[in-house]
Every structure is written in C-alpha cells, then in structure tokens.
Design a protein around this motif. Structure first.
Motif, PDB file in Angstrom:
ATOM      1  N   VAL A 226       0.830  -1.203   0.000  1.00  0.00           N
ATOM      2  CA  VAL A 226       0.000   0.000   0.000  1.00  0.00           C
ATOM      3  C   VAL A 226       0.872   1.264   0.000  1.00  0.00           C
ATOM      4  CG1 VAL A 226      -1.650   1.350   1.359  1.00  0.00           C
ATOM      5  CG2 VAL A 226      -1.976  -1.123   1.101  1.00  0.00           C
ATOM      6  N   GLU A 227       1.931   1.263   0.771  1.00  0.00           N
ATOM      7  CA  GLU A 227       2.776   2.449   0.874  1.00  0.00           C
ATOM      8  C   GLU A 227       3.405   2.836  -0.455  1.00  0.00           C
ATOM      9  OE1 GLU A 227       6.911   3.884   3.085  1.00  0.00           O
ATOM     10  OE2 GLU A 227       5.730   2.273   3.998  1.00  0.00           O
ATOM     11  N   THR A 228       3.685   1.847  -1.293  1.00  0.00           N
ATOM     12  CA  THR A 228       4.400   2.127  -2.539  1.00  0.00           C
ATOM     13  C   THR A 228       3.471   2.410  -3.713  1.00  0.00           C
ATOM     14  OG1 THR A 228       4.484  -0.214  -3.205  1.00  0.00           O
ATOM     15  CG2 THR A 228       6.258   0.603  -1.791  1.00  0.00           C
TER      16      THR A 228
ATOM     17  N   TYR B  56       8.885  -4.630   3.622  1.00  0.00           N
ATOM     18  CA  TYR B  56       7.691  -5.363   3.200  1.00  0.00           C
ATOM     19  C   TYR B  56       8.024  -6.641   2.434  1.00  0.00           C
ATOM     20  CZ  TYR B  56       5.411  -0.923   4.294  1.00  0.00           C
ATOM     21  OH  TYR B  56       4.967   0.210   4.925  1.00  0.00           O
ATOM     22  N   ALA B  57       9.294  -7.012   2.416  1.00  0.00           N
ATOM     23  CA  ALA B  57       9.701  -8.180   1.633  1.00  0.00           C
ATOM     24  C   ALA B  57       9.014  -9.460   2.096  1.00  0.00           C
ATOM     25  CB  ALA B  57      11.223  -8.339   1.699  1.00  0.00           C
ATOM     26  N   ASP B  58       8.831  -9.594   3.407  1.00  0.00           N
ATOM     27  CA  ASP B  58       8.254 -10.827   3.940  1.00  0.00           C
ATOM     28  C   ASP B  58       6.731 -10.819   3.974  1.00  0.00           C
ATOM     29  OD1 ASP B  58      10.792 -11.865   4.342  1.00  0.00           O
ATOM     30  OD2 ASP B  58      10.921 -11.091   6.394  1.00  0.00           O
TER      31      ASP B  58
ATOM     32  N   GLY C 224      -6.020  -9.643   1.332  1.00  0.00           N
ATOM     33  CA  GLY C 224      -4.733 -10.169   1.763  1.00  0.00           C
ATOM     34  C   GLY C 224      -3.637  -9.141   1.536  1.00  0.00           C
ATOM     35  N   VAL C 225      -2.453  -9.427   2.023  1.00  0.00           N
ATOM     36  CA  VAL C 225      -1.338  -8.502   1.848  1.00  0.00           C
ATOM     37  C   VAL C 225      -0.892  -8.502   0.388  1.00  0.00           C
ATOM     38  CG1 VAL C 225      -0.528  -8.713   4.213  1.00  0.00           C
ATOM     39  CG2 VAL C 225       0.342 -10.287   2.487  1.00  0.00           C
ATOM     40  N   GLY C 226      -0.401  -7.365  -0.056  1.00  0.00           N
ATOM     41  CA  GLY C 226       0.110  -7.252  -1.413  1.00  0.00           C
ATOM     42  C   GLY C 226      -0.927  -6.904  -2.453  1.00  0.00           C
ATOM     43  N   SER C 227      -2.186  -6.878  -2.053  1.00  0.00           N
ATOM     44  CA  SER C 227      -3.255  -6.562  -3.008  1.00  0.00           C
ATOM     45  C   SER C 227      -4.265  -5.588  -2.399  1.00  0.00           C
ATOM     46  CB  SER C 227      -3.966  -7.840  -3.468  1.00  0.00           C
ATOM     47  OG  SER C 227      -4.504  -8.545  -2.360  1.00  0.00           O
ATOM     48  N   GLY C 228      -3.777  -4.727  -1.521  1.00  0.00           N
ATOM     49  CA  GLY C 228      -4.671  -3.834  -0.799  1.00  0.00           C
ATOM     50  C   GLY C 228      -5.435  -2.875  -1.687  1.00  0.00           C
ATOM     51  N   LEU C 229      -4.779  -2.347  -2.735  1.00  0.00           N
ATOM     52  CA  LEU C 229      -5.460  -1.390  -3.601  1.00  0.00           C
ATOM     53  C   LEU C 229      -6.479  -2.087  -4.485  1.00  0.00           C
ATOM     54  CD1 LEU C 229      -4.517   1.360  -2.896  1.00  0.00           C
ATOM     55  CD2 LEU C 229      -2.524  -0.137  -2.866  1.00  0.00           C
ATOM     56  N   TYR C 230      -6.136  -3.255  -5.008  1.00  0.00           N
ATOM     57  CA  TYR C 230      -7.105  -4.055  -5.767  1.00  0.00           C
ATOM     58  C   TYR C 230      -8.290  -4.413  -4.874  1.00  0.00           C
ATOM     59  CZ  TYR C 230      -9.119  -8.153  -8.050  1.00  0.00           C
ATOM     60  OH  TYR C 230      -9.990  -9.050  -8.622  1.00  0.00           O
TER      61      TYR C 230
END
Length: 222
Positions: free
Chosen positions: A36-38, A145-147, A86-92
C-alpha cells in the motif's frame, strides 16, 4: 469501461438485439499488486475507473431498462479480496470492496422492483488474471515489506497456470445461481475463497465478542 456515455450506448444496443435485457454481468477488471505504501496514486485511480466506476456505469445504464420490465439480474464479479483482503493486493481489494458496498446497498433498493443482485466472489481460477495482460505492479519494493507484500505477490505470480479453480465450473455455478428461484446475494467460488472468508468471519466474530462491552458502551444512557 471508462466512457460512461459509450457504456450506455452499448447497453441499449445489447437490449435491442433481443428486445429485452435479462442478466447483466460486470466482469471487466484487472489487478494491481504491491504494498500500500508504494502505490502510485494515478495507477490506483486508473484501476478504480475500470474496476469500480466502469461497473457503476454499466449498472446505471442497465437499471432503467430492468426497472421498466420489473425484472432482471445484475451479477457483479468482485473477488475474495473484497471480502477477505490479503497482503500485497490492498489497492485491488479496495476497488472490489467498493463494488461490494454499492452492490449490497443496490440489492436492497431494487428488490421491491423485482430485480436481483448477486455478488460473485471467486478465489484463484485458472484464467489469465495472473498474467501481465491482467496484472499491474505498483511502486518499488521496500525491504521492510519483503516478507509480507513482497512474498505474497511472488506467491501469486508463481501460481499462474496452477490456480485451483476451474473457470468452466465457475460459469456453471453462476448460471445455476441466476436460474435459481432464490438467488444468493453472495456467491463465493472456490475452496481457497471459502477458507479465506471463513477465517475472516471467525476473526470478525471474535472481535465483536471480545469488544462487545466497549461497543455497547458508546451509546447515550437510556
């Protein structure tokens, strides 16, 4: 999908082909992955134009035609991400949560008019969704956020071509729901989706129970 005027023209043309409009399916959309931050704000807005505002334009174009006949069914394809992000898809997930919200309200507005609304929340199905055709990445990786987001995105990309869901069975499930005398408001598809929403439901219920006293204690006395 991003031209509301053109969307309205196409919907009217679709009705003209057979003289009536029975079922409207909103399936257009694409994914945007990353922490989300990026996230790039412009990229997020472009995705919302398709995933949310495009679907909204289709619904607004179709509803006058369905209301005139006092029947019809709107099927909005959201995602398990709209119910259990889930993590990594917050904007979607945000775009799908928005579609979930408007659909839940719309269902109550049009039920007295004989119109049904069904939200389809699929898990991972073996389509081209995880290919570069349907996925966009946003922002540069941040080590912190790598993990979490980074690892989740990598797992998703590696799943391409091995998704557990069968698209043909999903189509048949949607047809069965539309043909039902009592169609569902929510139709979760796939074992992976069922497990995610079940876990989210349990976590939500646990919060409700644990914080019940605080929740109820915010009302005015009496």
């Amino acid at each position: 999908m991003t031209d509301a005027a053109r969307v309205k023209e196409v919907v009217i043309q679709a009705q003209a082909l057979h003289g009536r409009l029975d079922v409207v399916v909103n399936n257009a959309g694409y994914g945007l992955l990353g922490a989300v931050e990026t996230a790039d704000t412009d990229a997020v807005r472009r995705m919302f134009e398709v995933n949310f505002f495009g679907a909204l334009a289709v619904m607004q174009a179709a509803l006058p035609l369905l209301r005139a006949r006092r029947s019809g069914h709107i099927v909005n394809i959201t995602s398990i991400a709209g119910l259990a992000p889930g993590v990594g898809s917050g904007l979607y997930a945000a775009s799908k949560c928005a579609l979930e919200g408007v659909s839940l309200s719309l269902a109550q507005e049009v039920a007295p008019l004989g119109i049904h609304v069904t939200l389809v929340e699929p898990g991972a199905f073996r389509t081209d969704f995880l290919t570069d055709h349907s996925l966009r990445m946003t922002g540069d990786g941040i080590d912190d956020y790598a993990d979490t987001a980074g690892a989740a995105v990598a797992r998703l990309r590696a799943l391409d071509g091995r998704q557990p869901g069968d698209p043909a069975k999903a189509v048949q499930a949607i047809i069965t729901a539309v043909d039902s005398a009592n169609p569902p408001l929510n139709l979760v598809l796939g074992g992976d989706a069922w497990r995610r929403v079940h876990a989210r439901r349990q976590a939500f219920a646990a919060d409700l129970d644990a914080w019940r006293a605080v929740t109820l204690g915010t009302d005015f006395p009496g």
